[in-house]
Design a protein around this motif. Structure first.
Motif, mmCIF file in Angstrom:
data_model
loop_
_atom_site.group_PDB
_atom_site.id
_atom_site.type_symbol
_atom_site.label_atom_id
_atom_site.label_comp_id
_atom_site.label_asym_id
_atom_site.label_seq_id
_atom_site.Cartn_x
_atom_site.Cartn_y
_atom_site.Cartn_z
ATOM 1 N N ARG A 49 9.816 57.625 0.916
ATOM 2 C CA ARG A 49 10.176 56.926 2.150
ATOM 3 C C ARG A 49 9.776 57.786 3.344
ATOM 4 O O ARG A 49 10.163 58.957 3.437
ATOM 5 N N LEU A 108 9.455 57.877 7.647
ATOM 6 C CA LEU A 108 9.833 57.322 8.939
ATOM 7 C C LEU A 108 8.853 57.849 9.978
ATOM 8 O O LEU A 108 8.705 59.062 10.126
ATOM 9 N N GLU A 126 6.584 53.947 1.173
ATOM 10 C CA GLU A 126 7.460 53.005 1.861
ATOM 11 C C GLU A 126 7.610 53.504 3.295
ATOM 12 O O GLU A 126 8.205 54.553 3.532
ATOM 13 N N THR A 171 8.592 53.051 7.409
ATOM 14 C CA THR A 171 9.346 52.407 8.473
ATOM 15 C C THR A 171 8.913 53.068 9.775
ATOM 16 O O THR A 171 8.822 54.293 9.840
ATOM 17 N N THR A 194 9.227 53.361 14.196
ATOM 18 C CA THR A 194 10.080 53.168 15.364
ATOM 19 C C THR A 194 9.229 53.192 16.617
ATOM 20 O O THR A 194 8.106 53.687 16.614
ATOM 21 N N THR A 219 8.221 46.813 19.998
ATOM 22 C CA THR A 219 8.834 46.944 18.678
ATOM 23 C C THR A 219 8.961 45.616 17.936
ATOM 24 O O THR A 219 8.762 45.574 16.733
ATOM 25 N N ASN A 258 7.237 44.669 14.334
ATOM 26 C CA ASN A 258 8.255 44.796 13.299
ATOM 27 C C ASN A 258 8.713 46.258 13.143
ATOM 28 O O ASN A 258 8.778 46.790 12.037
ATOM 29 N N LEU A 259 9.023 46.877 14.276
ATOM 30 C CA LEU A 259 9.471 48.268 14.298
ATOM 31 C C LEU A 259 10.925 48.340 14.736
ATOM 32 O O LEU A 259 11.425 47.454 15.425
ATOM 33 N N LEU A 260 11.580 49.420 14.375
ATOM 34 C CA LEU A 260 12.933 49.675 14.845
ATOM 35 C C LEU A 260 12.862 50.263 16.253
ATOM 36 O O LEU A 260 12.048 51.149 16.508
ATOM 37 N N VAL A 271 17.426 54.407 7.092
ATOM 38 C CA VAL A 271 16.137 54.490 6.396
ATOM 39 C C VAL A 271 16.191 55.474 5.228
ATOM 40 O O VAL A 271 15.535 55.276 4.216
#
Length: 156
Positions: free
Chosen positions: A2, A4, A26, A28, A30, A35, A39-41, A58
């Motif tokens: 994962r 970030l 995977e 994710t 930001t 955002t 499709n971002l945090l 996350v």
């Protein structure tokens, strides 16, 4: 694994997201702006509680800091005494607390006062931004903040 990506809405961040995704990780991302469409945090890296909440959600193994940094009044930052006064230092402290390894992407402006060698710089080459290079000084301060906050769990 994962991963970030902090600053995934920017030019560099988008490339980093793509590279990690293509390698099967995977991912994710930001950002502060753009955002929803991407499709971002949404994340403000100066807000410790937001950073900690995203890391808790996350649960990344790796945090990549690719966010654009706007130089603040560098004289007001004491990143060794308070690494969280710097956005990258704030993220490094939270990543360390969450058990994640962090990569801080810096740039060559931290060496702008150093003559460019014909060979790559050694890892222990001291930073030496030119006096007039505000960006270089801010990046050098950010590097120090990341090192101070992240302990041995960081790469620059």
């Amino acid at each position: 694994m994962r991963v970030l990506i902090i600053g995934a809405s920017g030019l560099l961040g988008r490339a980093v997201v793509k590279a990690f995704g293509a390698a099967g990780h995977e991912v994710t991302g930001t950002g502060m702006t753009r955002t929803k469409k991407a499709n971002l945090l949404e994340l403000d890296v100066l807000k410790s509680e937001q950073v900690e909440k995203v890391l808790d959600s996350v649960k990344p193994h790796v945090v990549v800091y690719a966010a654009r940094e706007t130089p603040a009044a560098a004289a007001e930052l004491d990143v060794v005494a308070d690494p969280r006064s710097n956005p990258a230092g704030n993220v490094a402290a939270a990543a360390r607390a969450a058990g994640a390894w962090m990569l801080y992407i810096s740039c060559d402006s931290v060496f702008s006062a150093t003559p460019v060698p014909s060979t790559p710089l050694a890892p222990d080459t001291p930073t030496a931004p030119a006096d007039s290079d505000q960006h270089g000084w801010y990046k050098a301060l950010s590097e120090r903040a990341v090192l101070a906050a992240g302990g041995g769990d960081v790469g620059i």
